[in-house]
Design a protein around this motif. Structure first.
Motif, PDB file in Angstrom:
ATOM      1  N   UNK A   1     133.132  59.239  42.935  1.00 58.65           N
ATOM      2  CA  UNK A   1     132.188  59.587  41.879  1.00 58.65           C
ATOM      3  C   UNK A   1     132.827  60.456  40.795  1.00 58.65           C
ATOM      4  N   UNK A   2     133.501  61.522  41.193  1.00 61.15           N
ATOM      5  CA  UNK A   2     134.089  62.419  40.204  1.00 61.15           C
ATOM      6  C   UNK A   2     135.171  61.731  39.389  1.00 61.15           C
ATOM      7  N   UNK A   3     135.999  60.935  40.074  1.00 60.05           N
ATOM      8  CA  UNK A   3     137.062  60.239  39.348  1.00 60.05           C
ATOM      9  C   UNK A   3     136.471  59.219  38.391  1.00 60.05           C
ATOM     10  N   UNK A   4     135.482  58.474  38.825  1.00 59.53           N
ATOM     11  CA  UNK A   4     134.802  57.522  37.947  1.00 59.53           C
ATOM     12  C   UNK A   4     134.150  58.247  36.779  1.00 59.53           C
ATOM     13  N   UNK A   5     133.494  59.366  37.052  1.00 62.12           N
ATOM     14  CA  UNK A   5     132.776  60.096  36.017  1.00 62.12           C
ATOM     15  C   UNK A   5     133.656  60.653  34.921  1.00 62.12           C
ATOM     16  N   UNK A  11     124.945  59.605  37.766  1.00 65.61           N
ATOM     17  CA  UNK A  11     125.101  61.060  37.666  1.00 65.61           C
ATOM     18  C   UNK A  11     126.557  61.504  37.571  1.00 65.61           C
ATOM     19  N   UNK A  12     127.477  60.583  37.830  1.00 65.86           N
ATOM     20  CA  UNK A  12     128.880  60.974  37.966  1.00 65.86           C
ATOM     21  C   UNK A  12     129.502  61.569  36.692  1.00 65.86           C
ATOM     22  N   UNK A  13     129.219  61.049  35.495  1.00 62.03           N
ATOM     23  CA  UNK A  13     129.783  61.703  34.306  1.00 62.03           C
ATOM     24  C   UNK A  13     129.342  63.151  34.166  1.00 62.03           C
ATOM     25  N   UNK A  14     128.085  63.436  34.473  1.00 68.68           N
ATOM     26  CA  UNK A  14     127.610  64.818  34.407  1.00 68.68           C
ATOM     27  C   UNK A  14     128.266  65.665  35.492  1.00 68.68           C
ATOM     28  N   UNK A  15     128.475  65.079  36.676  1.00 67.75           N
ATOM     29  CA  UNK A  15     129.141  65.812  37.749  1.00 67.75           C
ATOM     30  C   UNK A  15     130.575  66.166  37.355  1.00 67.75           C
ATOM     31  N   UNK A  16     131.249  65.208  36.714  1.00 66.94           N
ATOM     32  CA  UNK A  16     132.611  65.507  36.273  1.00 66.94           C
ATOM     33  C   UNK A  16     132.609  66.591  35.204  1.00 66.94           C
ATOM     34  N   UNK A  17     131.707  66.501  34.238  1.00 66.69           N
ATOM     35  CA  UNK A  17     131.654  67.508  33.182  1.00 66.69           C
ATOM     36  C   UNK A  17     131.417  68.899  33.762  1.00 66.69           C
ATOM     37  N   UNK A  18     130.543  68.973  34.739  1.00 67.17           N
ATOM     38  CA  UNK A  18     130.274  70.254  35.382  1.00 67.17           C
ATOM     39  C   UNK A  18     131.518  70.772  36.095  1.00 67.17           C
ATOM     40  N   UNK A  19     132.236  69.870  36.786  1.00 61.96           N
ATOM     41  CA  UNK A  19     133.450  70.267  37.486  1.00 61.96           C
ATOM     42  C   UNK A  19     134.533  70.715  36.501  1.00 61.96           C
ATOM     43  N   UNK A  20     134.657  69.990  35.395  1.00 57.81           N
ATOM     44  CA  UNK A  20     135.674  70.350  34.403  1.00 57.81           C
ATOM     45  C   UNK A  20     135.351  71.681  33.746  1.00 57.81           C
TER      46      UNK A  20
END
Length: 257
Positions: free
Chosen positions: A126-130, A152-161
């Motif tokens: 999910x995170x890699x896809x996002x 939800x994955x793009x938002x999850x990545x943005x939050x992680x970044x």
């Protein structure tokens, strides 16, 4: 942090899962799987080291934060083809752990600080896809990411970044200013884990060409009596256990049988 190509081959495991390859191709896929998982594990432990040495605040489980950091580094440091290859193999590494537990009749250790490996598989995908959904739609489909999660994955990545981005920028800025401490690969049992040793030699040199830490960090390759890797805050050192290589070969057999 600058994108860079891998200095060695990390082929995608997916091809090996779809067809019976010739012996040489299988050897290459096996080696790629082991390299990718060693790299993901090293980045995970580096995440623990940065949380300690750079005093990074963590809200939640530190193991989850270290998993996220590992995925972010794969996305940040490598060209698209290489990053996808690493992410595929690293994700299947978690499934290999699931299959191993099933074969050995072990139950999920819900009490453990690490999340269940099957969930770590989906979190990785999910995170890699996002991070780049336009380029990685086929990646998500191939690894079975449900549409219910993918949205939800793009938002999850943005939050992680947002959580890790400033940390990575600070490490790079310190390097550019000629300040800080490098990562030091210490003499160890390299002959017992040659692939681990070669990967770390390349990776530590590459990281030292892009970042500096506020305090020294040592990396050891040693026998631990078990397949493991860990960061020790008392010694400010990452240990990559020599036993992990053989363990990853076993996982490769499980996910390709």
């Amino acid at each position: 942090m600058a994108h860079r190509s891998r200095l060695f081959t990390i082929p995608a495991l997916a091809a090996a899962l779809l067809a019976t390859a010739a012996s040489a191709q299988d050897d290459e896929a096996r080696r790629g799987f082991v390299e990718a998982n060693l790299l993901g594990i090293f980045y995970h432990e580096l995440g623990h080291a940065l949380i300690d040495l750079e005093e990074v605040p963590i809200f939640g489980q530190e193991e989850d934060a270290a998993d996220v950091f590992s995925i972010l580094l794969v996305d940040s440091l490598f060209d698209e083809e290489t990053a996808q290859a690493i992410a595929i193999d690293a994700a299947y590494g978690f499934l290999g752990e699931v299959y191993l537990m099933e074969d050995e009749g072990e139950a999920v250790a819900w009490w453990d600080v690490h999340g269940p490996d099957e969930q770590r598989f989906y979190n990785t995908v999910c995170l890699f896809y996002g991070a780049n959904p336009d380029e990685r739609e086929a990646f998500a489909e191939a690894l079975g990411l449900p549409e219910e999660r993918a949205g939800y994955c793009p938002d999850e990545f943005d939050q992680a970044f947002d959580a890790w981005g400033d940390v990575l920028d600070g490490l790079t800025e310190r390097f550019e200013a000629g300040q800080g401490e490098p990562i030091v690969l210490m003499p160890g049992a390299f002959e017992d884990a040659p692939l681990t040793a070669r990967l770390l030699e390349v990776e530590v040199a590459a990281l030292n060409g892009e970042l500096r830490l506020s305090l020294p960090l040592s990396v050891w390759v040693e026998s631990c009596g078990e397949p493991n890797a860990y960061y020790d805050p008392e010694t400010a050192g990452i240990t990559m256990c020599t036993e992990f290589e053989a363990h990853l070969h076993s996982l490769y057999d499980l996910v390709t049988e």
